[in-house]
Write an enzyme that holds these catalytic residues in place. Structure first.
Site, short mmCIF file in Angstrom:
data_model
loop_
_atom_site.label_atom_id
_atom_site.label_comp_id
_atom_site.label_asym_id
_atom_site.label_seq_id
_atom_site.Cartn_x
_atom_site.Cartn_y
_atom_site.Cartn_z
N ARG A 126 25.27 5.28 14.21
CA ARG A 126 25.16 6.73 14.39
C ARG A 126 23.82 7.07 15.00
O ARG A 126 22.97 6.21 15.16
CB ARG A 126 25.36 7.44 13.07
CG ARG A 126 24.46 6.92 11.98
CD ARG A 126 24.77 7.57 10.66
NE ARG A 126 24.02 6.95 9.58
CZ ARG A 126 24.08 7.34 8.32
NH1 ARG A 126 24.87 8.34 7.98
NH2 ARG A 126 23.38 6.74 7.40
N GLU A 165 20.40 13.91 8.99
CA GLU A 165 19.15 13.15 8.87
C GLU A 165 18.55 12.87 10.25
O GLU A 165 18.41 11.72 10.67
CB GLU A 165 19.38 11.86 8.10
CG GLU A 165 19.77 12.14 6.66
CD GLU A 165 19.77 10.91 5.75
OE1 GLU A 165 19.91 9.80 6.28
OE2 GLU A 165 19.65 11.07 4.53
N GLU A 322 22.00 15.42 -0.75
CA GLU A 322 22.64 14.12 -1.04
C GLU A 322 21.82 13.39 -2.08
O GLU A 322 20.59 13.41 -2.03
CB GLU A 322 22.65 13.20 0.19
CG GLU A 322 23.51 13.60 1.34
CD GLU A 322 23.39 12.58 2.48
OE1 GLU A 322 23.05 11.41 2.24
OE2 GLU A 322 23.62 12.99 3.62
N GLU A 370 29.42 1.75 5.17
CA GLU A 370 29.00 2.04 3.79
C GLU A 370 30.15 1.90 2.79
O GLU A 370 30.23 2.66 1.83
CB GLU A 370 28.36 3.43 3.74
CG GLU A 370 27.17 3.50 4.67
CD GLU A 370 26.20 4.62 4.36
OE1 GLU A 370 25.19 4.34 3.71
OE2 GLU A 370 26.47 5.76 4.77
N HIS A 373 28.94 1.72 -0.76
CA HIS A 373 28.05 2.74 -1.31
C HIS A 373 28.81 3.50 -2.40
O HIS A 373 29.98 3.82 -2.22
CB HIS A 373 27.59 3.69 -0.21
CG HIS A 373 26.42 4.54 -0.62
ND1 HIS A 373 26.54 5.60 -1.49
CD2 HIS A 373 25.11 4.46 -0.30
CE1 HIS A 373 25.34 6.14 -1.67
NE2 HIS A 373 24.46 5.46 -0.96
C1 GLA Z 1 22.12 9.10 4.11
C2 GLA Z 1 23.14 9.68 5.05
C3 GLA Z 1 24.54 9.55 4.55
C4 GLA Z 1 24.74 8.20 3.94
C5 GLA Z 1 23.77 8.04 2.82
C6 GLA Z 1 23.96 6.82 1.97
O1 GLA Z 1 21.59 10.02 3.24
O2 GLA Z 1 22.88 11.02 5.37
O3 GLA Z 1 25.41 9.75 5.64
O4 GLA Z 1 24.56 7.22 4.93
O5 GLA Z 1 22.48 8.00 3.36
O6 GLA Z 1 23.60 5.65 2.60
#
Ligand code: GLA
Ligand code: GLA
Length: 706
Positions: A126, A165, A322, A370, A373
């Protein structure tokens, strides 16, 4: 029209914006495009069961909205917005620009960011774009505008989440477009080539420019100039901010009623972008925060980040956009949260001023990067400890809805922390070339955290009038104006603590000469001539019995008022390195056989100088926790700072208030039962507290105070 009663505070210049939900926001990133429809319907049922009120939708959905270049299809987003709305769930809608479609990579391979060695990154993952690319921006703004026009007025959409982000992977680009953008940025900042050569000190090694066209990004393996390196960090932050601003301008034109934010990654700092300087651009400051399982002080690191969010968002409330329900998956080893830990962390974010508890992500993915995760709804499904805790958390947040819109009160300590200082510290060669800008700040924050003292972690230019104690931990770079504000604070009666390697360079990353610590020398009434950093094996004992590591320096009092509080004890230096390389555990009179310069032995380590109605303290070494705690207790005493409430060891206490009401948050991070002094009702258990209440081991309480 949408939104709620507008109780929330905005990050931008005191603006008031509609908070996306009536109560505290609870939910997470939601990616239903990864799932068949029957799973999506199941999600709705389970979200209602858990009490979810808000989801972040569409973060990576560009190719869903625009499956082929210029062909838009909004049937999926329409369907999702309607479904969520029918289920009473509000939407924080993302612009999908973090996820460059593969068709765009094929059409315009030149938009990929280039790494330090000038190699393009690969498509996939990304944020695969150069922040300065006009081509990327043209495509990005086109999809943002089409999406905004399409969803405008939909009652489910309560706020915008720009990209994801920003800078998380593409923060430092060295492609030809970035090089040209950097040249123009440098020209705008410095005006003339002469001014640039002076600011960066390009006469050193004969690097002077004769034209701005010779300026490049600091790529490759050369030992670059510290001024250039620092300006490149600033440029990169500005380039990313511009990505945000251009999207925000489109959103504000099409849907002016909706708040706009983007998810920050505020950690210990320095971060990839300068969030304190970005914050005025977001309507609600939002943060993503991930703890590191093996860190025994992870709850304190969380508190530091929360105190920083409050410090950069004008006091909050801010939004936890988050965090993880359990383990992450990007660390070498990913440990889950212990039973109860997720709830403690969620409540701790609220305690520090968040009005939301959001996760990445709602449902654990089966595939993709992920896939391991953690999520609110784990691979195991709803019949799991994790989902049971999520549901319990949802009930807690419902019980706490009255807290929304209140702010953290009682912070009489400001800790000055600035990304530019951290960037400057890692730009160029230094006495210690393993810069850990936040280490001292965190050590001091830990000592205050353990004493129940609420701290605002604020940028160096933050107004200081509201505080009694200002801590300046290793603020390597400081502007004249900010240093002057610290002096005026002390003169007006405040107590200041400056620690080693502060005030050393100006805003160009140029050393302030005449003695260390340059910008604070006069305020502190000391003058340093030489630094004497220690190896990992070396420690020094001070006259007070405190032990220090990492750092010593040759510094003397130069003002009649400067009192030496502690000095390096003669012969107090110990080297526990392997025999043959040091003293092998023995104290060595006269220092480490010449490793520590003459003059450190017996010299000043901690000083205090009365200044106007206040005082300025200097800490010239890195005290171990016990000594640091004792020093801070003296400073708290002197400045009259009290804890938020009396509490037993291991119980975190923070107070939020609104109007006449106040709530005391108590979080027991320990393994034994604890207590806190407060009177009122614990909203989570319904228990009445009279003067004192019990917080079970690992438990939480939020007391509405009487
Ligand atoms: C970041 C990203 C999410 C995800 C999380 C967890 O905060 O914004 O899209 O990738 O990490 O890894
Ligand atoms: C070498 C170089 C000098 C200087 C010193 C100190 O000796 O010739 O120019 O760089 O190292 O680093």
């Amino acid at each position: 029209m949408h939104g709620s009663d507008g109780g929330g505070g905005g990050a931008g210049a005191g603006s008031r914006v509609a908070w996306p939900t009536d109560g505290l926001s609870f939910g997470g990133d939601y990616s239903p495009e990864q799932w068949p429809w029957e799973v999506v319907l199941d999600d709705m049922r389970l979200m209602r069961e858990a009490g979810v009120t808000l989801v972040t939708l569409g973060v990576f959905s560009w190719v869903v909205h625009e499956p082929r270049e210029g062909v838009f299809d909004f049937t999926w987003i329409d369907r999702m917005l309607d479904l969520l709305h029918e289920n009473g769930i509000a939407v924080d809608l993302a612009t999908p620009t973090a996820a460059v479609p593969m068709w765009l990579h094929r059409l315009h391979p030149e938009i990929l960011p280039h790494d330090e060695l000038g190699h393009p990154l690969a498509p996939g993952g990304r944020l695969g774009f150069c922040p300065s690319s006009p081509t990327f921006r043209r495509f990005a703004l086109r999809i943002v505008e089409a999406l905004a026009e399409h969803v405008a007025g939909h009652p489910a959409v309560r706020m915008w989440h720009v990209g994801n982000e920003l800078g998380g992977g593409n923060a430092r680009c060295h492609c030809p477009v970035s090089n040209e953008a950097f040249r123009r940025w440098v020209e705008a900042r410095h005006g003339s080539v002469d001014a640039l050569n002076t600011a960066w000190g390009m006469a050193f090694w004969g690097n002077s420019y004769s034209s701005f066209d010779e300026v490049t990004t600091p790529s490759g393996v050369t030992a670059h100039n510290p001024g250039q390196l620092l300006d490149y960090e600033r440029f990169s932050s500005d380039a990313l901010l511009e990505c945000y601003r251009t999207e925000k301008a489109v959103l504000k034109r099409v849907t002016p009623e909706l708040p706009v934010t983007t998810n920050f990654m505020v950690g210990l700092g320095p971060d990839v972008v300068d969030y304190a300087r970005w914050a005025p651009e977001v309507d609600i400051a939002a943060n993503d925060h991930y703890t590191y399982g093996p860190d025994p002080l992870r709850h304190q690191e969380l508190a530091f980040s929360g105190d920083r969010m409050r410090g950069i968002s004008g006091g909050g409330p801010w939004m936890l956009m988050e965090h993880a329900a359990g383990a992450a998956s990007w660390h070498p080893i990913n440990q889950p949260k212990a039973p109860g830990e997720m709830i403690r962390h969620a409540i701790a974010h609220l305690a520090r001023g968040s009005d939301s508890v959001m996760f990445f992500q709602w449902r654990a993915s089966r595939s993709g990067t992920e896939q391991f995760h953690s999520a609110m709804l784990p691979h195991a499904g709803p019949s799991s400890r994790r989902f049971a805790e999520i549901t319990r958390l949802g009930r807690h947040l419902e019980a706490l809805r009255e807290v929304r819109g209140s702010v953290v009160v009682g912070a009489r300590v400001a800790l000055l922390h600035d990304d530019e200082a951290g960037w400057a510290l890692k730009s160029g060669l230094k006495p210690i070339n393993r810069p850990d800008y936040a280490a001292t700040a965190r050590a001091i924050h830990t000592a205050l955290f353990e004493r129940g003292v609420t701290v605002d972690v604020v940028p160096a230019w933050h107004p200081l009038e509201a505080y009694d104690l200002v801590v300046v931990p290793g603020l390597f770079l400081v502007s004249d104006a900010d240093a002057d504000a610290v002096r005026r604070f002390a003169e007006a009666g405040g107590t200041v603590l400056v620690t080693w390697f502060s005030g050393i360079v100006d805003v160009s990353n140029t050393v302030r000469t005449g003695g260390y610590p340059g910008a604070f020398r006069e305020l502190l009434g000391v003058r340093g001539e030489e630094f004497s950093p220690l190896t990992d094996e070396q420690t020094i004992e001070l006259s007070t019995g405190w032990r220090a590591r990492r750092w010593a320096e040759v510094v003397s009092p130069v003002d009649a008022g400067t009192e030496v509080i502690a000095s390096y004890r003669v012969g107090g230096a110990v080297d526990s390195g392997p025999p043959g390389e040091g003293a092998g555990g023995a104290a060595v009179p006269g220092g480490f056989g010449g490793v520590v310069a003459d003059g450190v032995d017996g010299g000043l380590a901690v000083s205090r100088r009365p200044v106007g109605a206040g005082a300025a303290w200097y800490l010239a070494s890195d005290l171990e926790p016990e000594g640091l705690g004792e020093l801070l207790e003296r400073l708290l005493d002197e400045s009259g700072v009290r804890p938020a409430a009396a509490a037993s060891a291991g119980v975190e206490v923070v107070r939020r208030a609104a109007g006449e009401s106040s709530w005391l948050f108590a979080i027991n991070h320990g393994v034994v039962e604890g207590w806190v002094e407060a009177t009122g009702v614990d909203l989570l258990s319904g228990t009445a507290w009279e003067g004192r209440g019990v917080v079970p081991a690992g438990g939480v309480a939020v007391v509405r105070e009487e």
